[in-house]
Design a protein around this motif. Structure first.
Motif, PDB file in Angstrom:
ATOM      1  N   PRO A 193       0.659   4.028   6.285  1.00 22.81           N
ATOM      2  CA  PRO A 193      -0.003   3.071   5.384  1.00 22.81           C
ATOM      3  C   PRO A 193      -0.476   1.833   6.127  1.00 22.81           C
ATOM      4  CG  PRO A 193       2.105   3.804   4.488  1.00 22.81           C
ATOM      5  CD  PRO A 193       2.057   4.268   5.904  1.00 22.81           C
ATOM      6  N   SER A 194      -1.217   0.986   5.426  1.00 24.84           N
ATOM      7  CA  SER A 194      -1.866  -0.176   6.049  1.00 24.84           C
ATOM      8  C   SER A 194      -0.865  -1.204   6.561  1.00 24.84           C
ATOM      9  CB  SER A 194      -2.787  -0.858   5.037  1.00 24.84           C
ATOM     10  OG  SER A 194      -3.903  -0.060   4.777  1.00 24.84           O
ATOM     11  N   PRO A 195      -1.136  -1.738   7.751  1.00 25.24           N
ATOM     12  CA  PRO A 195      -0.339  -2.862   8.267  1.00 25.24           C
ATOM     13  C   PRO A 195      -1.095  -4.174   8.101  1.00 25.24           C
ATOM     14  CG  PRO A 195      -1.508  -1.838  10.067  1.00 25.24           C
ATOM     15  CD  PRO A 195      -1.975  -1.144   8.799  1.00 25.24           C
ATOM     16  N   PHE A 196      -0.361  -5.250   7.931  1.00 23.58           N
ATOM     17  CA  PHE A 196      -0.937  -6.593   8.007  1.00 23.58           C
ATOM     18  C   PHE A 196       0.182  -7.591   8.211  1.00 23.58           C
ATOM     19  CE2 PHE A 196      -1.114  -5.023   3.600  1.00 23.58           C
ATOM     20  CZ  PHE A 196      -0.215  -5.853   2.960  1.00 23.58           C
ATOM     21  N   VAL A 197      -0.155  -8.859   8.227  1.00 25.59           N
ATOM     22  CA  VAL A 197       0.778  -9.917   8.592  1.00 25.59           C
ATOM     23  C   VAL A 197       1.981  -9.955   7.651  1.00 25.59           C
ATOM     24  CG1 VAL A 197      -0.520 -11.581   7.204  1.00 25.59           C
ATOM     25  CG2 VAL A 197       1.004 -12.406   8.989  1.00 25.59           C
ATOM     26  N   THR A 198       3.148 -10.263   8.214  1.00 29.32           N
ATOM     27  CA  THR A 198       4.353 -10.476   7.411  1.00 29.32           C
ATOM     28  C   THR A 198       4.679 -11.962   7.454  1.00 29.32           C
ATOM     29  OG1 THR A 198       5.782 -10.053   9.300  1.00 29.32           O
ATOM     30  CG2 THR A 198       5.244  -8.185   7.917  1.00 29.32           C
ATOM     31  N   ALA A 199       4.630 -12.589   6.298  1.00 32.93           N
ATOM     32  CA  ALA A 199       4.798 -14.046   6.238  1.00 32.93           C
ATOM     33  C   ALA A 199       6.210 -14.464   6.637  1.00 32.93           C
ATOM     34  CB  ALA A 199       4.474 -14.541   4.833  1.00 32.93           C
ATOM     35  N   SER A 200       7.235 -13.703   6.213  1.00 27.78           N
ATOM     36  CA  SER A 200       8.618 -14.117   6.462  1.00 27.78           C
ATOM     37  C   SER A 200       8.945 -14.110   7.951  1.00 27.78           C
ATOM     38  CB  SER A 200       9.580 -13.201   5.704  1.00 27.78           C
ATOM     39  OG  SER A 200       9.404 -11.851   6.104  1.00 27.78           O
ATOM     40  N   GLU A 201       8.514 -13.071   8.668  1.00 29.08           N
ATOM     41  CA  GLU A 201       8.839 -12.976  10.097  1.00 29.08           C
ATOM     42  C   GLU A 201       8.008 -13.953  10.917  1.00 29.08           C
ATOM     43  OE1 GLU A 201       8.548  -8.744  10.912  1.00 29.08           O
ATOM     44  OE2 GLU A 201       9.511  -8.434   8.973  1.00 29.08           O
ATOM     45  N   ALA A 203      -4.485  12.114   3.569  1.00 27.97           N
ATOM     46  CA  ALA A 203      -4.834  11.205   2.470  1.00 27.97           C
ATOM     47  C   ALA A 203      -4.401   9.776   2.788  1.00 27.97           C
ATOM     48  CB  ALA A 203      -4.193  11.674   1.173  1.00 27.97           C
ATOM     49  N   VAL A 204      -3.166   9.625   3.296  1.00 29.44           N
ATOM     50  CA  VAL A 204      -2.679   8.292   3.653  1.00 29.44           C
ATOM     51  C   VAL A 204      -3.521   7.720   4.796  1.00 29.44           C
ATOM     52  CG1 VAL A 204      -0.730   6.995   4.578  1.00 29.44           C
ATOM     53  CG2 VAL A 204      -0.344   8.746   2.842  1.00 29.44           C
ATOM     54  N   GLY A 205      -3.822   8.547   5.789  1.00 33.60           N
ATOM     55  CA  GLY A 205      -4.626   8.083   6.913  1.00 33.60           C
ATOM     56  C   GLY A 205      -6.009   7.634   6.499  1.00 33.60           C
ATOM     57  N   PRO A 249       0.811  -1.219   0.000  1.00 37.76           N
ATOM     58  CA  PRO A 249       0.000   0.000   0.000  1.00 37.76           C
ATOM     59  C   PRO A 249       0.839   1.261   0.000  1.00 37.76           C
ATOM     60  CG  PRO A 249      -0.047  -1.046   2.169  1.00 37.76           C
ATOM     61  CD  PRO A 249       0.614  -2.008   1.240  1.00 37.76           C
ATOM     62  N   ALA A 250       2.072   1.199   0.574  1.00 33.27           N
ATOM     63  CA  ALA A 250       2.920   2.395   0.629  1.00 33.27           C
ATOM     64  C   ALA A 250       3.297   2.879  -0.763  1.00 33.27           C
ATOM     65  CB  ALA A 250       4.174   2.103   1.446  1.00 33.27           C
ATOM     66  N   VAL A 251       3.427   1.943  -1.717  1.00 30.04           N
ATOM     67  CA  VAL A 251       3.780   2.337  -3.083  1.00 30.04           C
ATOM     68  C   VAL A 251       2.701   3.237  -3.681  1.00 30.04           C
ATOM     69  CG1 VAL A 251       4.144   1.486  -5.417  1.00 30.04           C
ATOM     70  CG2 VAL A 251       5.195   0.319  -3.501  1.00 30.04           C
ATOM     71  N   VAL A 252       1.439   2.820  -3.544  1.00 31.11           N
ATOM     72  CA  VAL A 252       0.352   3.630  -4.094  1.00 31.11           C
ATOM     73  C   VAL A 252       0.203   4.921  -3.293  1.00 31.11           C
ATOM     74  CG1 VAL A 252      -2.039   3.582  -4.885  1.00 31.11           C
ATOM     75  CG2 VAL A 252      -0.757   1.460  -4.723  1.00 31.11           C
ATOM     76  N   CYS A 253       0.472   4.857  -1.991  1.00 33.54           N
ATOM     77  CA  CYS A 253       0.454   6.085  -1.179  1.00 33.54           C
ATOM     78  C   CYS A 253       1.499   7.075  -1.685  1.00 33.54           C
ATOM     79  CB  CYS A 253       0.719   5.749   0.288  1.00 33.54           C
ATOM     80  SG  CYS A 253      -0.656   4.939   1.135  1.00 33.54           S
ATOM     81  N   ALA A 254       2.659   6.554  -2.096  1.00 31.96           N
ATOM     82  CA  ALA A 254       3.699   7.434  -2.626  1.00 31.96           C
ATOM     83  C   ALA A 254       3.246   8.100  -3.920  1.00 31.96           C
ATOM     84  CB  ALA A 254       4.982   6.640  -2.857  1.00 31.96           C
ATOM     85  N   ILE A 255       2.547   7.353  -4.784  1.00 34.28           N
ATOM     86  CA  ILE A 255       2.009   7.933  -6.022  1.00 34.28           C
ATOM     87  C   ILE A 255       0.997   9.016  -5.689  1.00 34.28           C
ATOM     88  CG2 ILE A 255       0.667   7.439  -8.098  1.00 34.28           C
ATOM     89  CD1 ILE A 255       1.830   4.610  -8.033  1.00 34.28           C
ATOM     90  N   MET A 256       0.126   8.731  -4.716  1.00 33.22           N
ATOM     91  CA  MET A 256      -0.877   9.699  -4.286  1.00 33.22           C
ATOM     92  C   MET A 256      -0.209  10.934  -3.687  1.00 33.22           C
ATOM     93  SD  MET A 256      -4.194   8.880  -1.884  1.00 33.22           S
ATOM     94  CE  MET A 256      -3.182   8.268  -0.531  1.00 33.22           C
ATOM     95  N   ALA A 257       0.850  10.731  -2.903  1.00 32.44           N
ATOM     96  CA  ALA A 257       1.573  11.862  -2.318  1.00 32.44           C
ATOM     97  C   ALA A 257       2.185  12.737  -3.401  1.00 32.44           C
ATOM     98  CB  ALA A 257       2.658  11.340  -1.376  1.00 32.44           C
ATOM     99  N   GLY A 258       2.728  12.098  -4.440  1.00 34.26           N
ATOM    100  CA  GLY A 258       3.301  12.874  -5.541  1.00 34.26           C
ATOM    101  C   GLY A 258       2.255  13.706  -6.260  1.00 34.26           C
ATOM    102  N   ILE A 305      -7.204   5.866  -3.631  1.00 32.43           N
ATOM    103  CA  ILE A 305      -7.634   5.298  -2.350  1.00 32.43           C
ATOM    104  C   ILE A 305      -8.364   3.975  -2.574  1.00 32.43           C
ATOM    105  CG2 ILE A 305      -9.177   5.653  -0.380  1.00 32.43           C
ATOM    106  CD1 ILE A 305      -8.487   8.631  -0.526  1.00 32.43           C
ATOM    107  N   SER A 306      -9.213   3.924  -3.629  1.00 32.45           N
ATOM    108  CA  SER A 306      -9.913   2.669  -3.944  1.00 32.45           C
ATOM    109  C   SER A 306      -8.922   1.573  -4.308  1.00 32.45           C
ATOM    110  CB  SER A 306     -10.893   2.898  -5.100  1.00 32.45           C
ATOM    111  OG  SER A 306     -11.849   3.878  -4.771  1.00 32.45           O
ATOM    112  N   ALA A 307      -7.903   1.945  -5.091  1.00 33.33           N
ATOM    113  CA  ALA A 307      -6.882   0.962  -5.461  1.00 33.33           C
ATOM    114  C   ALA A 307      -6.131   0.468  -4.236  1.00 33.33           C
ATOM    115  CB  ALA A 307      -5.909   1.580  -6.471  1.00 33.33           C
ATOM    116  N   ILE A 308      -5.837   1.377  -3.299  1.00 29.56           N
ATOM    117  CA  ILE A 308      -5.139   0.984  -2.067  1.00 29.56           C
ATOM    118  C   ILE A 308      -5.986   0.007  -1.265  1.00 29.56           C
ATOM    119  CG2 ILE A 308      -4.334   1.835   0.168  1.00 29.56           C
ATOM    120  CD1 ILE A 308      -3.518   4.428  -1.296  1.00 29.56           C
ATOM    121  N   VAL A 309      -7.275   0.324  -1.109  1.00 30.94           N
ATOM    122  CA  VAL A 309      -8.162  -0.557  -0.336  1.00 30.94           C
ATOM    123  C   VAL A 309      -8.233  -1.937  -0.980  1.00 30.94           C
ATOM    124  CG1 VAL A 309     -10.537  -0.914   0.427  1.00 30.94           C
ATOM    125  CG2 VAL A 309      -9.516   1.364   0.584  1.00 30.94           C
TER     126      VAL A 309
END
Length: 754
Positions: A327-335, A119-121, A89-98, A279-283
């Protein structure tokens, strides 16, 4: 209640000294990696547009990552789950920030910071609400309906943007692939090489060694080696900050002192609403990612997880983090996988990781001033490069060419247009490809004519031979799957070929829909073509097992008997087949009465009928003779319409000799209507399984037409065998003949489960 509470508090078990060491190791390693990730993501979103408030953004990111790790550890269905703010989600947030920064080019840096923060929130809080609602209404299974190549295209596009973002964080200039030569002249090539080299090292650690500990260890070693080299070269902190090697300048005070809440009065809400597409794409990306990661986690922990519970927990975590502008948090598979490998399955993994990040938040920016920019960029580069390898290189070996083309198309659209356009292109392409592929699936499960199926109605031998002779007149298509214009056209082409067979063309065509699971409006036109084709050839179309919902669709589309007299609906296949047989017999009798026949071998046909009729008359004569001799042992019973002789699952001990009338054997399949299994006329037996074998009855026997029957009880059979063994022997010969004929007829009868 006590059991549930005790089960919940088990997630806080330690497992002794070894368990404490394992959980602490996983928590600290996750914390170190997530620290680097938060620096990278904050740099990606805020550093290019509001560098003065970068420390504030980093503080909020660390606080959000800490909160998400602890909340997920407390609420996840698998206690050892580790979560953090994520890169996708941070990638799309960066596009939105730009986009926001470009629209506010003349505004103050604080105004830009406030608008990006809000906007990010909003995107994160919206994601949280969506996940919470999906969890409450148990909609976690919906991710399985999203086409696999579309998901792959999204992740490949995310990977490309992460690669560009990592290079941009390192060099301070966005990668321009179309003018690469000019771009390389404007950036510090050594910084670019350091970013890419370290990114490739990160990738090598995960790709070829697979030990999760290597990644944070490599990060720490690379930072130490860099500062050692800087010491040898005589670079000062001020020089490295000024030339872009370090993230600074950052305040030496604790990061909570650097926090700056946005000014809602400075927020331009028209700009925020203008980012509704992003925002829709991020969701959408977040929901997909959460469901995919949780599904993948089931494989890692080797057990089923409550995906809806995890969605609710992740939703709560997103709402909290969204209030912090991260940006959104969720589970990290590797950790989480590291915890599984180190036998640390409890909530302390996530709690310690969260506390580690919170400790860094309290220590302050002086600690983070030593973090090189290229290391932050390398983490982003590594994450993006891993996505690209997985979906652009490795996927080529596993995906069909059409699916792989969708992945590349979405990747191209992400670069040329935006994520929302890429989503639309990917879904549209998947729908087209699915439609084409599904059209190629044969919708006809079985194609049979009258020689291989019959109704359950009991008929005279002569009529059976008539049906055999005119078997081509009836054609059955047993359909399967979902009906739409592609499948309907396939059926039309099949029937068109059969109609070109001249005198052997079918007159009655049955479409059995019992195995179908629905139809759309486009299928109606194909079925209408079938009706018209048969109408031109004086044929009839019969539809069985349509069901109420599908029949409503057909009637709403104009496919009714009033509109098309040669179209009929039947509740089940057996009734439809019986109607066709009645028509075939009636037409054959009419031709015989008019002394006409379409048979090329009428003499042989009638000769075979005469032989079969003669054999049937002999069997009838045997039946009547045996029954007449058995009268002292039989009880005569009248048959009244609607009377039930025995019911399914009853242990029937009587044998019925049906002399006049008609009895129907019905099967209760657990549905609303009984299914007719067989119709019995005069000179037949009923109840033989229970009588001879002692089995419970498989059917319910109901009188359809009044008549008369004789009943033989088990007691009378025993008396018969004792008093008249010769008659008992003749009785057994009769039963064998009747059962043999019944078996021959049932071989050509369409069963409800056939």
């Amino acid at each position: 209640m006590k059991t549930t509470t005790a089960r919940y508090f088990r997630r806080f078990a330690i497992g002794g000294v070894r368990g404490l060491a394992a959980h602490a190791s996983v928590g600290v390693v996750s914390g170190i990696f997530n620290l680097g990730l938060m620096v990278s993501l904050a740099s990606l979103i805020f550093l290019p547009y509001s560098p003065q408030y970068f420390a504030s953004a980093l503080g909020f990111f660390l606080l959000g990552a800490s909160a998400s790790a602890i909340v997920t550890a407390l609420l996840a269905s698998y206690p050892g789950t580790v979560a953090t703010v994520q890169d996708v989600p941070a990638v799309v947030c960066a596009i939105m920030a730009g986009a926001i920064a470009s629209a506010m080019a003349t505004s103050s840096e604080f105004s830009i910071y406030s608008n990006i923060f809000v906007a990010v929130g909003i995107s994160t809080i919206t994601t949280g609400l969506a996940l919470l609602l999906m969890g409450v209404f148990r909609l976690g299974h919906l991710v399985r309906f999203l086409p696999h190549p579309v998901i792959g295209g999204f992740l490949a596009g995310t990977g490309w943007l992460l690669v560009k973002g990592g290079i941009g964080v390192t060099t301070g200039a966005s990668l321009d692939i179309l003018h690469l030569g000019a771009y390389l002249e404007t950036v510090n090539t050594w910084q670019l090489l350091a970013c890419m080299g370290l990114g490739f090292m990160f990738y090598g650690c995960t790709r070829f060694f697979g030990n999760p500990l290597l990644l944070p260890l490599t990060l720490l070693v690379s930072i130490a080696v860099f500062h050692l080299a800087a010491l040898v070269l005589g670079w000062t902190m001020t020089y490295m900050e000024g030339t872009g090697w370090l993230l600074g300048p950052l305040p030496d005070s604790p990061l909570y002192e650097a926090l700056v809440w946005p000014d809602l009065g400075a927020v331009e809400w028209s700009l925020i609403t203008g980012q509704a597409g992003s925002i829709s794409a991020i969701v959408l990306l977040n929901v997909i990612s959460v469901l995919l990661y949780v599904s993948g986690l089931e494989i890692i922990v080797r057990r089923d997880l409550d995906i809806n519970l995890d969605m609710k927990g992740t939703g709560v975590s997103n709402i909290l983090v969204g209030l912090l502008g991260a940006p959104s948090p969720f589970v990290t598979a590797s950790e989480t996988a590291l915890g599984v490998r180190m036998k640390a399955p409890y909530s302390w993994c996530g709690i310690i990781a969260g506390l580690f990040l919170f400790l860094v938040f309290l220590v302050g920016g002086g600690f983070l001033s030593f973090f090189p920019k290229f290391a932050a960029g390398a983490l982003l580069f590594f994450l993006g490069f891993a996505f690209l390898v997985e979906w652009v290189v490795d996927a080529r070996k596993t995906l069909p060419l059409a699916d792989y083309a969708i992945v590349l198309a979405i990747l191209l659209c992400v670069e040329v247009f935006d994520f929302l356009t890429a989503i639309g292109v990917g879904l549209a392409a998947s729908v087209v490809i699915f439609t084409v592929r599904y059209s190629l699936v044969n919708p006809v499960r079985r194609e049979l004519d009258g020689s291989t199926f019959r109704s359950a109605k009991d008929r005279a031998v002569a009529l059976e031979r008539v049906l055999d002779h005119h078997a081509h007149a009836t054609l059955l298509y047993q359909l399967q799957g979902y009906l739409f214009f592609g499948t309907a056209n396939t059926i039309y082409e099949k029937l068109k070929t059969r109609m070109d067979q001249g005198s052997k063309a079918p007159t009655y065509v049955i479409l059995d829909l019992r195995l179908t699971n629905g139809a759309d409006g486009s299928a109606l036109r194909g079925l209408e073509k079938l009706v018209l084709l048969l109408e031109r050839n004086q044929g009839m179309l019969l539809i069985s097992h349509a069901g109420r919902s599908m029949q409503r669709i057909f009637h709403a589309g104009g496919l009714t008997h009033d509109a098309y007299p040669n179209l009929l609906y039947f509740p089940d296949l057996d009734r439809a087949v019986e109607w066709c047989e009645d028509q075939v017999i009636a037409q054959a009798q009419a031709r015989m009465q008019n002394n006409t026949s379409d048979s090329c071998e009428p003499d042989a046909f009638f000769e075979s009928i005469c032989e079969d009729v003669e054999a049937a008359l002999k069997q009838q004569e045997l039946f009547e003779n045996v029954v007449e001799r058995l009268e002292p042992y039989l009880t005569e019973v009248p048959l009244a319409e609607g009377q039930v002789l025995f019911e399914q699952d009853d242990k029937n001990t009587d044998l019925y000799f049906i002399m006049r009338g008609q009895v129907t054997l019905s099967l209760d399949t657990g549905r609303t209507k009984l299914v007719r299994a067989r119709s019995l006329g005069p000179w037949t037996l009923a109840g033989e399984l229970g009588f001879f074998l002692g089995f419970h009855s498989q059917h319910t026997a109901t009188v359809d037409a009044e008549g008369m029957a004789y009943v033989l009880s088990k007691e009378q059979l025993s008396r018969l065998e004792y008093e008249a063994p010769k008659l008992a022997h003749d009785f057994q010969k009769l039963v064998i003949r009747l059962l043999g004929r019944q078996l021959a007829q049932s071989g050509a009868t369409m069963r409800p489960d056939g």
